[in-house]
Write a protein that holds these residues in place. Sequence first.
Motif, short mmCIF file in Angstrom:
data_model
loop_
_atom_site.label_atom_id
_atom_site.label_comp_id
_atom_site.label_asym_id
_atom_site.label_seq_id
_atom_site.Cartn_x
_atom_site.Cartn_y
_atom_site.Cartn_z
N SER A 1 -7.08 7.84 1.16
CA SER A 1 -5.82 8.53 0.85
C SER A 1 -5.83 8.97 -0.61
CB SER A 1 -4.62 7.61 1.07
OG SER A 1 -4.62 7.14 2.37
N ILE A 2 -6.28 8.09 -1.48
CA ILE A 2 -6.30 8.43 -2.91
C ILE A 2 -7.27 9.59 -3.17
CG2 ILE A 2 -7.09 7.53 -5.15
CD1 ILE A 2 -5.36 5.14 -4.52
N ASN A 3 -8.45 9.52 -2.56
CA ASN A 3 -9.42 10.62 -2.77
C ASN A 3 -8.84 11.96 -2.29
OD1 ASN A 3 -11.44 9.12 -3.97
ND2 ASN A 3 -12.41 8.58 -2.03
N ASN A 4 -8.06 11.91 -1.22
CA ASN A 4 -7.49 13.16 -0.70
C ASN A 4 -6.38 13.73 -1.57
OD1 ASN A 4 -9.18 13.42 1.45
ND2 ASN A 4 -7.94 12.13 2.79
N ALA B 1 1.14 6.79 -6.73
CA ALA B 1 -0.02 7.65 -7.05
C ALA B 1 0.39 9.12 -7.09
CB ALA B 1 -1.13 7.43 -6.03
N GLN B 2 1.38 9.47 -6.23
CA GLN B 2 1.80 10.89 -6.20
C GLN B 2 2.44 11.33 -7.51
OE1 GLN B 2 4.22 11.03 -2.69
NE2 GLN B 2 2.45 11.34 -1.36
N HIS B 3 2.93 10.38 -8.28
CA HIS B 3 3.62 10.74 -9.53
C HIS B 3 2.79 10.39 -10.76
CE1 HIS B 3 7.08 11.62 -7.10
NE2 HIS B 3 6.93 10.44 -6.52
N PRO C 1 0.80 -1.23 0.00
CA PRO C 1 0.00 0.00 0.00
C PRO C 1 0.84 1.28 0.00
CG PRO C 1 -0.83 -1.54 1.63
CD PRO C 1 0.41 -2.16 1.07
N ASP C 2 1.98 1.29 0.72
CA ASP C 2 2.81 2.50 0.74
C ASP C 2 3.40 2.77 -0.63
OD1 ASP C 2 2.23 2.94 3.36
OD2 ASP C 2 3.99 1.84 4.10
N ALA C 3 3.85 1.68 -1.28
CA ALA C 3 4.44 1.86 -2.62
C ALA C 3 3.35 2.33 -3.60
CB ALA C 3 5.03 0.53 -3.09
N ALA D 1 -15.70 5.45 -1.03
CA ALA D 1 -15.64 4.94 -2.41
C ALA D 1 -14.81 5.88 -3.28
CB ALA D 1 -17.05 4.84 -2.98
N ILE D 2 -14.17 5.33 -4.30
CA ILE D 2 -13.30 6.14 -5.18
C ILE D 2 -14.13 7.22 -5.90
CG2 ILE D 2 -11.97 6.07 -7.33
CD1 ILE D 2 -10.27 4.79 -5.31
#
Length: 488
Positions: free
Chosen positions: A135-138, A106-108, A99-101, A163-164
């Motif tokens: 985390s992704i939504n944020n 996702a940041q890039h 998950p961290d990777a 949800a995404i």
Amino acid sequence: MIIDSRGMRQLEASSGFTNAQLMETAGKACADWISSHFSACRNILLLCGKGNNGGDGFVIGRILGSAFHVTAACVDGAPATKEAQDAFTLLSCDVLQDPDAILQAAQHTDLLVDCVYGVGFHGTLSARMKKLFSSINNMHLHVCSIDINSGAESDSGRYDPDAIRSDVTIALDCYKPFHMLRKDHQLFKHAYMVSLGIPHPDHSAFLEMNEDSFFAGYPRKKENAYKGTFGKTTVIGGSYGMAGALGMNIIGAKTVGVSYLNAVCPHEIYPVVASRFLTPVFHPFGDQDMYRVIEPLLYDTRAIAFGSGAVNMPKKEEILDLVLQAADCPVVLDAEAIRLLNHNYYILRFVHEPVILTPHIGEFSSLINRPVDVIQHDRIHLALQFAKDYKVFLVLKGPHTIVASPTGDLYINQSGCSGLAQAGSGDLLTGMIAGLLTMNNDVFQAVCMAVWLHGYLAEEGTKDHAANMLDLSRFPALADSLYFRHGF
Ligand SMILES: NC(=O)C1=CN([C@@H]2O[C@H](COP(=O)(O)OP(=O)(O)OC[C@H]3O[C@@H](n4cnc5c(N)ncnc54)[C@H](OP(=O)(O)O)[C@@H]3O)[C@@H](O)[C@H]2O)[C@@H](O)CC1
Ligand SMILES: Nc1ncnc2c1ncn2[C@@H]1O[C@H](COP(=O)(O)OP(=O)(O)O)[C@@H](O)[C@H]1O
């Protein structure tokens, strides 16, 4: 075409294509769509689940890999279906699991493609997935979801708060109820559909309504028409303090072009309403003469609406009984009439004529004695169940009004805007439903036409006015422009 997950599976099974072929077609159609709409992107991150939605993601990744830098992430373990496993073995890009990777990648990324869950999702997200998705939504990335936003159910539109959220959701082959409920969940900004070439049946349980289908059901007055050609419409409503509700019923009937309207109201509001509207035939009544005034009207009308603004109406319980027992035409029950049914709605099972109930969610909550939030999350299922159990047409009002028929047909309205969120707009709709029931014998179609038109005219009325200033009394004029454009 709109279809639920069961219908979609039946379509797939009878399509003549194997699941692997369908997955390849779906993946290619989505990859083509992404290439042409996100051509400026460099880095694409695919979040894949273990079912066939994840399998679509592997196909997308394989195809996009020739033009973009693609990374895939198996966020829910190894692929679990044969087709997804086969698609995975053909993938040649980097695959992440940690998950961290995944969050670091996702940041890039320029575009995140969400293929974790599709129509197979049900219930709530696991704690691990909630953490990842929130985390992704944020991060506020550009996101494209495949088929259904992960964490939302296809058929009920129920969704996990984490949800995404996507910019775009690509529906595979057909829209699902989820796509029709956007204003409720607001999980995507836009939805598009890609075809998989599957033959579709002629009929779906989901009705769709637009300008063309509206006019297919809207009768034209012949040259030799007279005022009674379509029959009479009768609205019974208003009471002391709520005279305007009957006025809105009348404006609704005028909006759909009713040519003979009976307006029935208590004596105390008659002078007020009659001085404002010149064309209805008024039938004022009081405690002493209610039966004498109302009963004969019930035998000489094509549709009856009762209940708007009837809170202080004399003899309202008796009127409800009379209407349900004596009417020999469709009966629309709104507002106070619905409240009178609380705790004894079982009587609806014994009514011979079609009954149309028009509750908003609060009224439906009181009617079936379930909390508003429970209904909000299960509107489609509860509306269909009630309509079937009590043999009524249920118009569950809201940003996406749902119309459910006793035989399981469903309409999820797409027209309308927040300008309608004002007192009186439900009364207006009631008059429009009663009017269209007078002109069209297909009850479900007539009701859906009214719901669509009500929303459509609200959109028209706010094109050159602020949404919060929508003037409901302009509806007949707005409708006039529409009919005129169609040659009426
Ligand atoms: N339409 C078409 O024509 C085509 C459709 N295709 C694609 O297939 C998709 C449907 O695939 P699918 O049936 O494998 O289900 P999918 O959505 O991948 O997820 C199911 C997995 O998630 C799991 N799961 C469920 N809920 C969960 C929860 N709360 N928390 C955790 N896990 C949960 C569930 O587990 P289970 O239900 O067994 O408990 C299962 O393992 C469809 O949307 C489209 O993208 C194309 O490939 C071909 C053409
Ligand atoms: N945000 C919105 N978007 C679209 N339509 C809406 C919205 N809010 C309300 N409506 C519509 O406005 C009407 C409101 O009806 P209701 O609450 O019964 O009003 P009233 O009883 O005051 O006349 C319904 O038809 C509903 O579908």
